[in-house]
Each structure stands twice: as C-alpha cells, then as structure tokens.
Design an enzyme around this catalytic site. Structure first.
Site, short mmCIF file in Angstrom:
data_model
loop_
_atom_site.label_atom_id
_atom_site.label_comp_id
_atom_site.label_asym_id
_atom_site.label_seq_id
_atom_site.Cartn_x
_atom_site.Cartn_y
_atom_site.Cartn_z
N SER A 137 0.85 -1.19 0.00
CA SER A 137 0.00 0.00 0.00
C SER A 137 0.88 1.24 0.00
O SER A 137 2.03 1.18 0.47
CB SER A 137 -0.89 0.01 1.25
OG SER A 137 -1.53 1.25 1.42
N TYR A 150 -2.77 -0.46 10.38
CA TYR A 150 -2.73 -0.83 8.97
C TYR A 150 -1.39 -0.45 8.35
O TYR A 150 -0.75 -1.26 7.65
CB TYR A 150 -3.87 -0.15 8.22
CG TYR A 150 -3.92 -0.49 6.75
CD1 TYR A 150 -4.49 -1.68 6.31
CD2 TYR A 150 -3.40 0.39 5.79
CE1 TYR A 150 -4.53 -2.00 4.95
CE2 TYR A 150 -3.45 0.08 4.45
CZ TYR A 150 -4.01 -1.10 4.03
OH TYR A 150 -4.04 -1.41 2.69
#
Length: 261
Positions: A137, A150
C-alpha cells in the site's frame, strides 16, 4: 510469458478477483484462495477453461487454512507464482483500539502472508524463475493518521519483500512489491470513502492494480512498484524528507479526526 500456474490469495475480493481475471486472460492456470467459497466458485466458473481454476475456501490466518491451500497447490503440480493479496483494512483511532483488533489486523495483513510464503517456498524455488508478488500500500511507505496499525502491517510487507528480494537474489525467485493507492473495493469503510472524497484523493479500480501486476511480471525482474500520482511522489518524499510530510499532514488532522469512526 508462457502459461504458468499462479496462486492468488484474497481472490474473493475486488483486487484479488481482478488479478485472477487478468492472469487467466493471459492463459495462466490458477489456484484461487479466499474466505468466501461462493464468490470463489462464481469467479472460477466465469474464467476461461484454460485457467483450469481450482479454488480453496480457507482462512489463511489459521495453520490448517494455509495447509489446505499448500496441498491444493501441490495437487495442481506446484506453482510458478504466488500473489499475496489477502488482507483487511483498518481506519480507527489507535487509542480506542483493543488488543484483539490490533492482533487481527497484523495477523491478517502480515503474519499470514509471511507464513504462507514460507510454506509455499519449496514449490516456488523448484520452478526456476518463479514470481512472488506482495500487494502492499502507499501507506506502507507513508504512515497516515487513523491507519497506525494498517500502516505498520504494510510497512512490514514492504520490509519482508525487500529482505526476500535480497535473500533469494541468486536463486531465481523474482520478488515484487506493489503499492496501490486508494482502490475501489469493499474493504473501504464508509468513513474511508468519505475521507477520500473530502481530501480529493483519487481512487483506482481493481483492474488498474491488476494491470500493474501484469506489468511487473512482464518486466521479468524483482522490483518495487508504486501506483498513482501524486501518491508515489509523497511516498518517496516521506522516505527522503519525512519532516515535510509531517507538516503537511498536521494541517489535515482536524479533517481526518472528523471522519474517524
């Protein structure tokens, strides 16, 4: 690229499903993994016959779930590539998260990926020129408020990919780290979608990510791949001069906090 066999995790989700479809369109055979058996069966049914798709409904955070997938891959004659997509999102105020929530995110996004990769390494190394694709990501290079856990898990995927790329550089395993920006999938909560809209963040379709995976595989060499502009600039700037990003995000804190669940 000649026809090979790829295992795609998270294939019952948007990005995983799109990657499976893109690989199948190239004539590759597929082993599909995910938690939703009905969605996997539907995906396998619509893929071309040449994909010879096998699907395994399993929870990869569990040892028995990983074992079932490894067995299916061996039964398919071994795999030439592993695309690690499976994971969960998490947009939350860190101070309000409990121990179980933190553990669940890290296990799903990082630990399960590492354990499955280890379990499938013998099959991958048996095929000279095998590919390992880890989907990370932008937040794996640029930590973002409200995404502490995250971001930590995706930073872990970045580091894991980098270490493996170097550890297996002389053994024919190509290791690709691919970092999408915001992507239109069911993983996004309503709050995340609202924040992206408020900040003017562009969101890609899963098909864009799938095409980036194909491009990485076509390159035929290990590498790092970032999607989207200006996200890729910010990610790299954060590594080179994090104080600039600190200052920019400080001005967005009030907006981010208004969208936190």
């Amino acid at each position: 690229m000649s026809a090979r066999t790829f295992v795609v995790t998270g294939a019952s989700g948007g990005i995983g499903g799109a990657i499976a479809e893109a690989l199948a369109a190239r004539g590759h055979r597929l082993v599909l993994a995910g938690r939703d058996g009905a969605r996997l069966a539907a995906l396998a049914k619509k893929l071309p016959a040449s994909a010879d798709a096998v699907w395994v409904a399993s929870d990869l955070t569990r040892a028995d779930g990983r074992a079932a997938l490894v067995t299916a891959c061996a039964d398919a004659g071994g795999v030439d590539g592993l695309v690690n997509v499976a994971g969960v999102g998490c947009f939350a105020a860190f101070e309000r998260m409990d121990e179980n929530a933190i553990a669940d995110v890290v296990t799903a996004n990082l630990t399960a990926t590492m354990q499955l990769t280890r379990a499938l390494l013998p099959q991958l190394l048996a095929k000279r020129g095998a590919d390992l694709v880890n989907i990370g990501s932008t937040f794996g290079s640029l930590a973002f408020p409200g995404h502490a856990v995250y971001s930590a898990s995706k930073f872990g995927i970045y580091g894991f990919s980098e270490a493996l790329r170097r550890e297996f550089a002389d053994r024919g395993l190509c290791v690709h780290y691919l970092a999408p920006r915001a992507t239109d999938t069911a993983l996004n909560s309503a709050e995340v979608n609202a924040l992206n809209g408020a900040m003017g963040n562009h969101s890609d379709s899963p098909a864009v990510v799938a095409q980036a995976v194909l491009a990485a595989l076509d390159a035929g060499r290990s590498g790092r791949h970032y999607l989207g502009w200006p996200e890729k600039l910010f990610a790299r700037l954060n590594l080179a001069c994090p104080a600039l990003i600190d200052k920019a995000l400080a001005g967005k804190l009030a907006l981010i906090r208004r969208h936190l669940p």
